[in-house]
Structures are given as structure tokens and as C-alpha cells.
Design a protein around this motif. Structure first.
Motif, PDB file in Angstrom:
ATOM      1  N   VAL A  75       0.851  -1.194   0.000  1.00 17.67           N
ATOM      2  CA  VAL A  75       0.000   0.000   0.000  1.00 17.67           C
ATOM      3  C   VAL A  75       0.884   1.240   0.000  1.00 17.67           C
ATOM      4  O   VAL A  75       2.032   1.194   0.448  1.00 17.67           O
ATOM      5  CB  VAL A  75      -0.935  -0.005   1.241  1.00 17.67           C
ATOM      6  CG1 VAL A  75      -0.146   0.150   2.519  1.00 17.67           C
ATOM      7  CG2 VAL A  75      -2.016   1.056   1.148  1.00 17.67           C
ATOM      8  N   LYS A 198      -6.474  -1.483   4.205  1.00 17.36           N
ATOM      9  CA  LYS A 198      -6.010  -1.811   2.854  1.00 17.36           C
ATOM     10  C   LYS A 198      -4.836  -2.792   2.882  1.00 17.36           C
ATOM     11  O   LYS A 198      -4.694  -3.629   1.992  1.00 17.36           O
ATOM     12  CB  LYS A 198      -5.631  -0.528   2.107  1.00 17.36           C
ATOM     13  CG  LYS A 198      -6.836   0.344   1.765  1.00 17.36           C
ATOM     14  CD  LYS A 198      -6.460   1.482   0.850  1.00 17.36           C
ATOM     15  CE  LYS A 198      -7.696   2.271   0.434  1.00 17.36           C
ATOM     16  NZ  LYS A 198      -8.644   1.466  -0.359  1.00 17.36           N
ATOM     17  N   LYS A 202      -5.074  -6.719   1.320  1.00 17.52           N
ATOM     18  CA  LYS A 202      -4.084  -7.216   0.364  1.00 17.52           C
ATOM     19  C   LYS A 202      -3.436  -8.509   0.870  1.00 17.52           C
ATOM     20  O   LYS A 202      -3.272  -9.474   0.129  1.00 17.52           O
ATOM     21  CB  LYS A 202      -3.017  -6.130   0.153  1.00 17.52           C
ATOM     22  CG  LYS A 202      -2.003  -6.435  -0.933  1.00 17.52           C
ATOM     23  CD  LYS A 202      -2.567  -6.196  -2.321  1.00 17.52           C
ATOM     24  CE  LYS A 202      -1.515  -6.365  -3.399  1.00 17.52           C
ATOM     25  NZ  LYS A 202      -0.591  -5.218  -3.470  1.00 17.52           N
TER      26      LYS A 202
END
Length: 369
Positions: A75, A198, A202
Motif C-alpha cells: 500500500v 487496505k 491485500k
């Protein structure tokens, strides 16, 4: 036949990274968590378009280039720099303690003047070999700063008199003889753009995840699903508190949505007077430079941990450390269980430490150099 190669207990940093790396090596994992979400204590909850750090402020920082590069592949990070301030009875001071703090408190301008003031107060206190938090704090910054900016906060945080707390607790606190308000000395720092969720989305993409699942309520059934277990929960609970219960400090969070756009002008403000029951107020939008019309603040209230509460900070005094050693010896004998994370290790970790530890555990498990 086992359905999975690994059962991973806990969808926080350690467990999620282990699952991600094991999957890359062709292994099938089941990640479970007793909470209703992934991300552990890093989890963010969106309120009024603002990412709320649900379990307290998390600011990523590290000097480990490999760890920094690792997370940036997952990220993008913003440029947030942690510059908390202290509110003592309406007086505002910089934290970390630096030349701005010393100037406001004593009127000194140069580092030499500040050092002289601290040495004078340390000498008057008669401290040569600090034995506890109080003595260590006075040795670092003198009696004035200790009384105003450390004593009340620390006693609220730990629920004990500073003279009863170990000296090492305060050694993490940076003291600088420069006009630098950056709390961390680390080379890299920031907040994931869009929040910490996030990262975990992932990491756990295409990994089997089962939430709202308590390992201890389903231990036998879950044990039949995998060859090996990665356990990131409380180590004393894993062994049914055989030697006794390890102590923690817990936190209670009180959130408020406010109609004004900017409440305190900073992400983190610590309240150091003993009379105010909370230790700090977090204004979450400032972590991501938000310009939303409303704002959300969180007051943090420390408390003694009891079963059913969230364990946040291990109480690493001699008694608990000796107790942990007993559990650690049992853990070393386990052939099919990997222990990791702050609860299993009974140690406070910053996020980058936990990432490094997880990657090291992966290398060890797969016999990689």
C-alpha cells in the motif's frame, strides 16, 4: 486428511503476514479471528468519511529499510509525521521533550542551558542509579518535567505509582536537545493512504478467513483441519492459565462525532494531569490530512485488564516476566505450533517489529536463509 497446511489464530499483523507468505509458497491457510474484522488492533472503522483507529492510534515508523519496502509494496503511505503535544492544565508543551519544551518551561535557549538545568535538578534529587520509573524520569529530564508531564500520565496509564514501575518503561521516551518536534527517530514514517485495512485486505486476499470464531471454543474441531498452528493470542490462555494469569493494562475508548471541522489542531494530545481520567485525545482526520466538514475524536481511558477485556500492554515486571518464562518453556517444546505476536511473546511491539518477526518466522519455518 487435513484440509489446510496452517491454521492461523489471529488476523492481525503477525498472522496475516504469515498467511500471505505461506500462500506465496504454495501453502493453504485458514485464518480465524474472534473479532468480526481482520486487521487486529490496526483495524480502521470509517465514520463520517474519516478512518478511525478503532483500537488506538497507530503510526507506522521504522528504520528497517526492508520492512519499509515490504509494506510499501502492499500500500502507498502518506507523509504523516508524529508530533504529539502535551496539555497540562491548559499549558501546551511539545512531546518529545525537546528544546521547545525546555524553553517554554524554563526560558532556556541553548542545549547547554537545558542540560545544566536538568543536571541541577537531578543532583538535588540525589539520584545516581535509577531504580524505578520516577528516578529514571528525573534522571532524563529533571523534576519539573517529571512532575508536570510524566508522573500523572504514567500513573493513569499503568494504574500504579511511578515509584513502583520499572525504569525501562520511560527509556522509550525520546529526549532531544534540538528544536525537532518529530516524536520518532526512525528514518521512515507515515500512515497508509486510505487506512490500515487496505494492508490486510491485500495480505489476506484469496486466503480463507473465518471471523467471529473463538479458537478456544472450537479448539478440537479446528485442530483437525490443519497440520500446524500459528498462534498469536495470549500464551497463558493457550495453556489454560496453568501457571497463573499474566497481567495486562487495557483501554476503553470513548468516541465523539463533532460538528466542527477541527477540534484540537493535532492528531494526538496527551493530558498529563492526574485529575483528568483519560490519557489522551486522538483526532483521527489529522492522520490523513482530512478536510471533512465534521471531525471525530477519541478519548482513551486506561484500566486494569480482566478476563473479557482487550489486553493491550503487558505489565513486564519481574513477577510477570518469571511467569511468562514458564509458558515460554512449554511453547519451545511444541512441535506443531508456532507462537508469534505481542500476546504470544508477552511483549509490546511496534508494528515494524511485528512485521520483522513474522517474516523471520516464515524464513525459519520454510528453512530459508
Amino acid at each position: 486428511m487435513k484440509k489446510y497446511d496452517y491454521l492461523i489464530v489471529g488476523a492481525g499483523i503477525f498472522g496475516s503476514i504469515f498467511a500471505y507468505e505461506a500462500k506465496k509458497r504454495g501453502k493453504k491457510c485458514l485464518v480465524i479471528d474472534k473479532r468480526s474484522h481482520i486487521g487486529g488492533n490496526c483495524y480502521c472503522e470509517e465514520v463520517e468519511g474519516i478512518n478511525i483507529h478503532k483500537y488506538g492510534a497507530h503510526i507506522f515508523h521504522t528504520s528497517n529499510k526492508k520492512v519499509w519496502e515490504y509494506v510499501n509494496k502492499l500500500v502507498e503511505f502518506n507523509r504523516y509525521t508524529n508530533t504529539p503535544i502535551v496539555n497540562y492544565k491548559g499549558e501546551i508543551y511539545n512531546l518529545p521533550f525537546n528544546m521547545n519544551t525546555f524553553n517554554k518551561l524554563w526560558g532556556v535557549v541553548t542545549p547547554e542551558e537545558a542540560l545544566t538545568k536538568i543536571e541541577e535538578q537531578k543532583k538535588n534529587a540525589g539520584i545516581e542509579d535509577p531504580k524505578n520509573l520516577e528516578e529514571q524520569a528525573i534522571s532524563l529530564v529533571g523534576t519539573d518535567i517529571y512532575e508536570k508531564l510524566i508522573k500523572g500520565y504514567s500513573e493513569k496509564q499503568w494504574g500504579r505509582d511511578c515509584s513502583e514501575l520499572p525504569a525501562f518503561i520511560i527509556r522509550r521516551l525520546p529526549v532531544r536537545f534540538t528544536y525537532d518536534n518529530n516524536y520518532f527517530n526512525d528514518k521512515y514514517q507515515g500512515i497508509p493512504i486510505g487506512g490500515y485495512n487496505k494492508i490486510f485486505e491485500k495480505l489476506l486476499d484469496d486466503v480463507d478467513v473465518k471471523l467471529s470464531t473463538d479458537y478456544f471454543e472450537n479448539r478440537e474441531e479446528l485442530g483437525r483441519l490443519s497440520e500446524r498452528t500459528v498462534f498469536t493470542g495470549m500464551i497463558d490462555q493457550f495453556y489454560n492459565y496453568k501457571f497463573g494469569t499474566l497481567e495486562y493494562r487495557s483501554l476503553r475508548f470513548e468516541n465523539e462525532v463533532l460538528e466542527n471541522q477541527n477540534y484540537q489542531g493535532n492528531a494526538v494530545v496527551n493530558y498529563t494531569e492526574r485529575e483528568i481520567p483519560y490519557t489522551r485525545i486522538i483526532e483521527h482526520k489529522h492522520f490523513e490530512f482530512g478536510d471533512q466538514e465534521k471531525t471525530v475524536i477519541t478519548k482513551e481511558y486506561p484500566s486494569e485488564w480482566k478476563p473479557g477485556d482487550e489486553p493491550y500492554y503487558p505489565v513486564n515486571n519481574d513477577k510477570n516476566n518469571e511467569l511468562f518464562k514458564k509458558y515460554s518453556e512449554l511453547a519451545k517444546k511444541e512441535k506443531n505450533v508456532i507462537f508469534g505476536g505481542r500476546l504470544a511473546d508477552y511483549k509490546y511491539y511496534d508494528m515494524h517489529h511485528n512485521i520483522h518477526n513474522a517474516l523471520s518466522a516464515v524464513k525459519k519455518e520454510f528453512k530459508e536463509k
